[in-house]
Scaffold this motif. Structure first.
Motif, PDB file in Angstrom:
ATOM      1  N   ALA A 111      -4.518  15.527  10.398  1.00 20.99           N
ATOM      2  CA  ALA A 111      -3.386  14.710   9.968  1.00 20.99           C
ATOM      3  C   ALA A 111      -2.549  15.465   8.933  1.00 20.99           C
ATOM      4  O   ALA A 111      -1.315  15.445   8.986  1.00 20.99           O
ATOM      5  CB  ALA A 111      -3.877  13.388   9.388  1.00 20.99           C
ATOM      6  N   LEU A 112      -3.191  16.148   8.004  1.00 22.31           N
ATOM      7  CA  LEU A 112      -2.485  16.912   6.983  1.00 22.31           C
ATOM      8  C   LEU A 112      -1.670  18.048   7.595  1.00 22.31           C
ATOM      9  O   LEU A 112      -0.514  18.247   7.251  1.00 22.31           O
ATOM     10  CB  LEU A 112      -3.497  17.493   5.982  1.00 22.31           C
ATOM     11  N   LEU A 113      -2.276  18.767   8.537  1.00 22.10           N
ATOM     12  CA  LEU A 113      -1.602  19.903   9.133  1.00 22.10           C
ATOM     13  C   LEU A 113      -0.496  19.490  10.100  1.00 22.10           C
ATOM     14  O   LEU A 113       0.398  20.286  10.400  1.00 22.10           O
ATOM     15  CB  LEU A 113      -2.606  20.804   9.857  1.00 22.10           C
ATOM     16  N   SER A 114      -0.517  18.248  10.579  1.00 19.05           N
ATOM     17  CA  SER A 114       0.501  17.792  11.524  1.00 19.05           C
ATOM     18  C   SER A 114       1.690  17.145  10.820  1.00 19.05           C
ATOM     19  O   SER A 114       2.627  16.736  11.477  1.00 19.05           O
ATOM     20  CB  SER A 114      -0.095  16.814  12.536  1.00 19.05           C
ATOM     21  N   LEU A 115       1.650  17.056   9.491  1.00 16.61           N
ATOM     22  CA  LEU A 115       2.781  16.463   8.761  1.00 16.61           C
ATOM     23  C   LEU A 115       4.023  17.284   8.890  1.00 16.61           C
ATOM     24  O   LEU A 115       4.072  18.428   9.035  1.00 16.61           O
ATOM     25  CB  LEU A 115       2.429  16.298   7.277  1.00 16.61           C
TER      26      LEU A 115
ATOM     27  N   MET B  30       0.818  -1.203   0.000  1.00 14.68           N
ATOM     28  CA  MET B  30       0.000   0.000   0.000  1.00 14.68           C
ATOM     29  C   MET B  30       0.857   1.260   0.000  1.00 14.68           C
ATOM     30  O   MET B  30       0.331   2.342   0.167  1.00 14.68           O
ATOM     31  CB  MET B  30      -0.938   0.010   1.209  1.00 14.68           C
ATOM     32  N   GLY B  31       2.163   1.112  -0.151  1.00 12.50           N
ATOM     33  CA  GLY B  31       3.019   2.283  -0.251  1.00 12.50           C
ATOM     34  C   GLY B  31       3.647   2.723   1.060  1.00 12.50           C
ATOM     35  O   GLY B  31       4.343   3.728   1.091  1.00 12.50           O
ATOM     36  N   PHE B  32       3.422   2.000   2.149  1.00 14.34           N
ATOM     37  CA  PHE B  32       4.042   2.341   3.416  1.00 14.34           C
ATOM     38  C   PHE B  32       5.396   1.661   3.498  1.00 14.34           C
ATOM     39  O   PHE B  32       5.554   0.517   3.067  1.00 14.34           O
ATOM     40  CB  PHE B  32       3.167   1.889   4.598  1.00 14.34           C
ATOM     41  N   GLU B  33       6.374   2.370   4.057  1.00 14.22           N
ATOM     42  CA  GLU B  33       7.707   1.803   4.182  1.00 14.22           C
ATOM     43  C   GLU B  33       7.775   0.733   5.260  1.00 14.22           C
ATOM     44  O   GLU B  33       8.595  -0.174   5.185  1.00 14.22           O
ATOM     45  CB  GLU B  33       8.719   2.907   4.468  1.00 14.22           C
ATOM     46  N   SER B  34       6.911   0.831   6.270  1.00  7.75           N
ATOM     47  CA  SER B  34       6.925  -0.130   7.364  1.00  7.75           C
ATOM     48  C   SER B  34       5.551  -0.200   8.018  1.00  7.75           C
ATOM     49  O   SER B  34       4.687   0.649   7.779  1.00  7.75           O
ATOM     50  CB  SER B  34       7.967   0.262   8.414  1.00  7.75           C
ATOM     51  N   ALA B  35       5.380  -1.204   8.868  1.00 13.38           N
ATOM     52  CA  ALA B  35       4.128  -1.341   9.616  1.00 13.38           C
ATOM     53  C   ALA B  35       3.967  -0.183  10.598  1.00 13.38           C
ATOM     54  O   ALA B  35       2.849   0.257  10.877  1.00 13.38           O
ATOM     55  CB  ALA B  35       4.093  -2.671  10.360  1.00 13.38           C
TER      56      ALA B  35
ATOM     57  N   GLN C 244       4.931   2.932  10.068  1.00 12.88           N
ATOM     58  CA  GLN C 244       4.439   4.067   9.293  1.00 12.88           C
ATOM     59  C   GLN C 244       2.944   3.917   9.030  1.00 12.88           C
ATOM     60  O   GLN C 244       2.188   4.876   9.133  1.00 12.88           O
ATOM     61  CB  GLN C 244       5.210   4.191   7.980  1.00 12.88           C
ATOM     62  N   MET C 245       2.497   2.708   8.709  1.00 12.56           N
ATOM     63  CA  MET C 245       1.081   2.473   8.483  1.00 12.56           C
ATOM     64  C   MET C 245       0.293   2.695   9.779  1.00 12.56           C
ATOM     65  O   MET C 245      -0.804   3.253   9.767  1.00 12.56           O
ATOM     66  CB  MET C 245       0.820   1.055   7.959  1.00 12.56           C
ATOM     67  N   GLY C 246       0.869   2.269  10.909  1.00 11.61           N
ATOM     68  CA  GLY C 246       0.213   2.481  12.198  1.00 11.61           C
ATOM     69  C   GLY C 246       0.018   3.958  12.504  1.00 11.61           C
ATOM     70  O   GLY C 246      -1.032   4.372  12.978  1.00 11.61           O
ATOM     71  N   LYS C 247       1.040   4.779  12.207  1.00 11.36           N
ATOM     72  CA  LYS C 247       0.928   6.217  12.415  1.00 11.36           C
ATOM     73  C   LYS C 247      -0.143   6.813  11.504  1.00 11.36           C
ATOM     74  O   LYS C 247      -0.919   7.674  11.911  1.00 11.36           O
ATOM     75  CB  LYS C 247       2.272   6.905  12.162  1.00 11.36           C
ATOM     76  N   TYR C 248      -0.174   6.335  10.266  1.00 11.30           N
ATOM     77  CA  TYR C 248      -1.178   6.801   9.304  1.00 11.30           C
ATOM     78  C   TYR C 248      -2.582   6.482   9.814  1.00 11.30           C
ATOM     79  O   TYR C 248      -3.469   7.335   9.807  1.00 11.30           O
ATOM     80  CB  TYR C 248      -0.929   6.126   7.954  1.00 11.30           C
ATOM     81  N   MET C 249      -2.799   5.253  10.270  1.00 11.86           N
ATOM     82  CA  MET C 249      -4.120   4.842  10.750  1.00 11.86           C
ATOM     83  C   MET C 249      -4.497   5.603  12.026  1.00 11.86           C
ATOM     84  O   MET C 249      -5.646   6.007  12.193  1.00 11.86           O
ATOM     85  CB  MET C 249      -4.158   3.335  10.995  1.00 11.86           C
ATOM     86  N   LYS C 250      -3.539   5.806  12.923  1.00 13.39           N
ATOM     87  CA  LYS C 250      -3.810   6.527  14.175  1.00 13.39           C
ATOM     88  C   LYS C 250      -4.221   7.964  13.883  1.00 13.39           C
ATOM     89  O   LYS C 250      -5.130   8.503  14.514  1.00 13.39           O
ATOM     90  CB  LYS C 250      -2.591   6.492  15.080  1.00 13.39           C
ATOM     91  N   ALA C 251      -3.571   8.594  12.889  1.00 16.52           N
ATOM     92  CA  ALA C 251      -3.908   9.968  12.523  1.00 16.52           C
ATOM     93  C   ALA C 251      -5.317  10.062  11.959  1.00 16.52           C
ATOM     94  O   ALA C 251      -5.920  11.129  11.963  1.00 16.52           O
ATOM     95  CB  ALA C 251      -2.903  10.502  11.500  1.00 16.52           C
ATOM     96  N   ARG C 252      -5.838   8.960  11.475  1.00 15.72           N
ATOM     97  CA  ARG C 252      -7.189   8.949  10.920  1.00 15.72           C
ATOM     98  C   ARG C 252      -8.222   8.375  11.887  1.00 15.72           C
ATOM     99  O   ARG C 252      -9.336   8.056  11.515  1.00 15.72           O
ATOM    100  CB  ARG C 252      -7.198   8.181   9.610  1.00 15.72           C
TER     101      ARG C 252
ATOM    102  N   TYR D 142      -7.588  -2.954  12.449  1.00 18.60           N
ATOM    103  CA  TYR D 142      -7.769  -1.607  12.960  1.00 18.60           C
ATOM    104  C   TYR D 142      -9.249  -1.355  13.198  1.00 18.60           C
ATOM    105  O   TYR D 142     -10.092  -1.799  12.419  1.00 18.60           O
ATOM    106  CB  TYR D 142      -7.209  -0.569  11.977  1.00 18.60           C
ATOM    107  N   ALA D 143      -9.544  -0.648  14.281  1.00 23.92           N
ATOM    108  CA  ALA D 143     -10.925  -0.299  14.621  1.00 23.92           C
ATOM    109  C   ALA D 143     -10.946   1.191  14.976  1.00 23.92           C
ATOM    110  O   ALA D 143      -9.968   1.724  15.505  1.00 23.92           O
ATOM    111  CB  ALA D 143     -11.419  -1.125  15.799  1.00 23.92           C
TER     112      ALA D 143
END
Length: 159
Positions: free
Chosen positions: A155-159, A1-6, A8-16, A27-28
């Motif tokens: 999430a966008l503004l915290s990048l 899915m384009g994530f370098e690691s699990a 990174q994906m975890g951070k992405y999901m947490k931000a959402r 994920y829930a």
């Protein structure tokens, strides 16, 4: 899915607004009860029966219109701060325009709009000394926040 690691994906999901759940191995959404942990739905009106202390203290004549709506008013009073915050949304000082730093490369977008709206943007920009680009960025971010994309905006503004 384009994530370098699990991670990174975890951070992405947490931000959402999602967290990993060991119970369902997926994920829930944060705050969503896991199977078996559900809390019973609270019926606001049923929470206050006619013999509850709040109703008795109100000394309201049985069968009156006020008696029908008193439970809702009591519930609203308990959540007064939330209602005031909700009602005050959009009434901030007109002189205070929010500023955002949106990360990423700049790109050109062409948008067709009524000439009267384009003139309004141009006038506002000149009068308030705000770039037109900033007006559109602020408007889009506020629009997304109010229409179900608040987590994505944060999430966008915290990048």
């Amino acid at each position: 899915m384009g994530f370098e690691s699990a991670v990174q994906m975890g951070k992405y999901m947490k931000a959402r607004g999602f967290d990993w759940s060991d119970e369902i191995d997926n994920y829930a959404p944060v705050g969503t009860p896991v199977e078996g942990d559900e809390e019973p739905a609270v019926d606001v009106v049923a929470e206050f029966s006619s013999d509850s202390p709040d109703m008795m203290a109100a000394n309201v004549m049985p069968g009156s219109v006020l008696q029908r709506y008193l439970p809702i008013l009591i519930w609203m009073d308990r959540h007064r701060d939330q209602f005031v915050a909700l009602l005050n949304t959009g009434t901030e000082s007109q002189a205070q325009i929010p500023r955002y730093t949106v990360p990423g490369q700049l790109t050109t977008k062409s948008v067709h709009m009524a000439s009267s709206l384009a003139q309004l943007v141009q006038d506002f920009s000149r009068e308030k000394n705000v770039r037109q680009r900033d007006i559109f960025e602020i408007a889009l971010l506020e629009f997304f926040r109010r229409h179900g994309y608040a987590k994505e905006v944060e999430a966008l503004l915290s990048l």
